[in-house]
Design an enzyme around this catalytic site. Structure first.
Site, PDB file in Angstrom:
ATOM      1  N   ASP A 299       0.857  -1.192   0.000  1.00  0.00           N
ATOM      2  CA  ASP A 299       0.000   0.000   0.000  1.00  0.00           C
ATOM      3  C   ASP A 299       0.897   1.248   0.000  1.00  0.00           C
ATOM      4  OD1 ASP A 299      -2.965   0.965   0.562  1.00  0.00           O
ATOM      5  OD2 ASP A 299      -1.624   2.209   1.772  1.00  0.00           O
TER       6      ASP A 299
ATOM      7  N   GLU B 173      -4.731   2.322  -4.287  1.00  0.00           N
ATOM      8  CA  GLU B 173      -3.277   2.352  -4.280  1.00  0.00           C
ATOM      9  C   GLU B 173      -2.688   1.068  -3.708  1.00  0.00           C
ATOM     10  OE1 GLU B 173      -4.709   4.391  -0.466  1.00  0.00           O
ATOM     11  OE2 GLU B 173      -5.322   4.171  -2.549  1.00  0.00           O
TER      12      GLU B 173
END
Length: 566
Positions: free
Chosen positions: A441, A484
């Site tokens: 992440d 993301e």
């Protein structure tokens, strides 16, 4: 004088009969061939049109089912995050997580969380916070499991959300799932309302580009056969009584009295829920068969012109054939009137018969030429059918490729990752072949979008995908998990240290990379290894997510490996 008139009448009758005989024969032959070829072309064109409609409807139904299934799986996975299972359901962090999810997927109109009593504790944009929804079907059904609801008009949100189509009511599709604590007790319900226009645009994106230019219309019908889309048909138009989803295509008469070439495909089951929707494509029969009608008219016109030309030739030939008979008639009259020595026809009439034979050969050659042209036309039609079939096959391959790849980064998407993870788990259960899961992440990515814009954020995600792909082994599987987040499957690691080495290699590569317009960027990584205690593929995902959460809590830009009992 009367004798002369009778002779002239007989001559004209003979010529007329020959003219009518040859002209009629030519016309009948050409029309017969034209009708036969037109009949074959009609059947082939109708079959091809039906296949094209059915393939388009099937592609639209499969894509819609895939999108619905992905949204349902997304809600189901989202409610299992620690933020939901252990966090404060009314906290500001909950609001931020829901807003981020809605921003990432613009098909959502509203996402909210309720407590166990049905009171909305937090929601996107703060809409309906504090409202009681305990009587709503999505809340009632989601308390016991994952729920996917039928299309319905907005009730509580009708006046609080903008309507992009003011000429029709605001309609939604519901997704909801229970939020359980670590003991399996109900904490609340996570619910989402997706725009109905997202469903219709998904279907239109497939159908319009394929058969829309041919006058085909796409409809969505419910279980009872009532039309849900387009809205102008809702409540006014139903499926014909004889429509069958098992038939590839049918010629059906609809309630407007017109006959349509119709193909219908049922939407597959989504999250154990049979919505009963059907994708229906219909094309007016006159438009579907318009090329055949034009061909038939051309054949008739060609037959008439050819018959006229043949009649003119036949008249000239009849005149030449009747000349010896006319000479005999004049000779007979001269004898009757004693007008002198009669003149008899010579042997030239044999050459006239030969000439007539040549004319028949010419007419036959003309007919064969027309038949050859019609045969070539039929071959051309078959070639067009084959070409369009190949084009359709290529389009289906492109659609399948789009269905498993992320459009932004080019990596595999969430759907393909779920399939690959399921394969790894099944292989581990059968053969003991181990694997590891790495969840990545981007740190502070919301700051990138907020301060540099979403275009810069997309560029960062694209470069981040390249850095991750270039840092793993050729046997590793890389996919975009959502937003993301990225995931990497590591097959058969020798030990935990080898997995950590790969993860550290990715972390270092990202931290040392320069991202235009952003500068430096770091990532947090959570890693988990397969375990015999796992009951499903979600177990290893949960451990990796928890490890990622721990990496975030410990300051980001680091790798945390989950323990088996985590």
């Amino acid at each position: 004088m009367k004798t002369t008139d009778k002779a002239n009448g007989s001559r004209q009758s003979f010529r007329g009969q020959l003219t009518l005989l040859f002209g009629g024969l030519s016309l009948a032959s050409l029309l017969g061939v034209g009708v036969y070829v037109g009949h074959i072309a009609t059947g082939e064109l109708a079959r091809f049109g039906g296949e094209l409609l059915h393939t388009s409807a099937r592609s639209a139904a499969d894509l819609l089912a895939t999108n619905l299934r992905e949204r349902a799986q997304e809600i189901d996975l989202l409610r299992q995050l620690a933020l939901f299972t252990r966090g404060d359901l009314s906290a500001q962090e909950m609001r931020q997580a829901l807003d981020l999810r809605k921003t990432t997927h613009n098909e959502y109109a509203w996402i909210g969380v309720t407590d166990a009593s049905g009171r909305v504790t937090q929601a996107t944009d703060g809409v309906l916070v504090g409202a009681q929804v305990e009587h709503r079907p999505w809340f009632q059904s989601a308390r016991s499991g994952l729920f996917v609801g039928d299309v319905h008009e907005a009730v509580l949100l009708a006046k609080q959300l903008p309507n992009r189509n003011p000429d029709q009511p605001l309609r939604f599709i519901d997704f909801a799932a229970p939020i359980l604590d670590e003991q399996g007790q109900l904490r609340g319900v996570l619910g989402a309302h997706a725009h109905w226009s997202w469903v219709t645009e998904t279907v239109e994106s497939i159908v319009v580009n394929r058969v829309g230019q041919h006058g085909a219309e796409v409809l969505i019908a419910d279980k009872a056969g009532h039309i849900l889309y387009p809205f102008q048909h809702a409540g006014l138009l139903n499926l014909p009584a004889g429509a069958s989803p098992q038939a590839q295509s049918e010629r059906l008469q609809w309630s407007d009295g017109a006959e349509y070439l119709t193909s219908m495909v049922e939407i597959p089951t989504v999250a154990h829920t049979d919505l009963g929707w059907r994708i229906v494509l219909r094309q007016p029969l006159d438009k579907a068969l318009a090329p055949v009608k034009a061909l038939r008219q051309q054949l008739i016109l060609l037959g008439l012109l050819t018959a006229l030309a043949c009649a003119l030739v036949a008249y000239r030939l009849a005149a030449r054939i009747s000349r010896p008979i006319e000479q005999l008639a004049r000779a007979a009259r001269m004898i009757e009137n004693r007008a002198g020595t009669p003149v008899y026809p010579g042997d030239e009439h044999a050459s006239e018969i030969t000439q007539l034979n040549h004319s028949f050969q010419s007419m036959t050659a003309s007919l064969l030429e027309r038949e050859r042209e019609l045969s070539q036309l039929n071959i051309s039609l078959e070639a067009q059918v084959a070409e369009r079939t190949q084009a359709l096959h290529r389009a289906n391959q492109e659609l399948e490729n789009l269905a498993i790849h992320d459009a932004l980064t080019g990596l595999y998407n969430r759907r393909r990752f779920d399939e690959k993870l399921r394969e790894y788990v099944q292989l581990f259960q059968r053969t003991g072949r181990t694997f590891a899961l790495l969840v990545i992440d981007a740190d502070h990515f919301k700051h990138v979008n907020d301060h540099h814009g979403h275009q810069a954020g997309d560029a960062v995600l694209q470069q981040l995908a390249q850095v991750i792909s270039g840092s793993v082994r050729i046997t590793d599987f890389v996919a975009r998990y959502g937003g993301e987040e990225f995931v990497v499957l590591l097959p058969e690691p020798q030990d935990r240290q080898e997995g950590r080495v790969v993860a550290e290699k990715i972390r270092v590569a990202v931290s040392q990379s320069h991202f235009p317009a952003v500068g430096q960027l770091t990532v947090s990584l959570g890693m988990s290894f397969c375990s015999l205690k796992d009951t499903s593929e979600t177990d290893i995902v949960q451990r990796a997510d928890q490890a990622l959460y721990q990496a975030k809590q410990q300051g980001r830009n680091q790798v945390v490996v989950a323990t088996e009992s985590a």
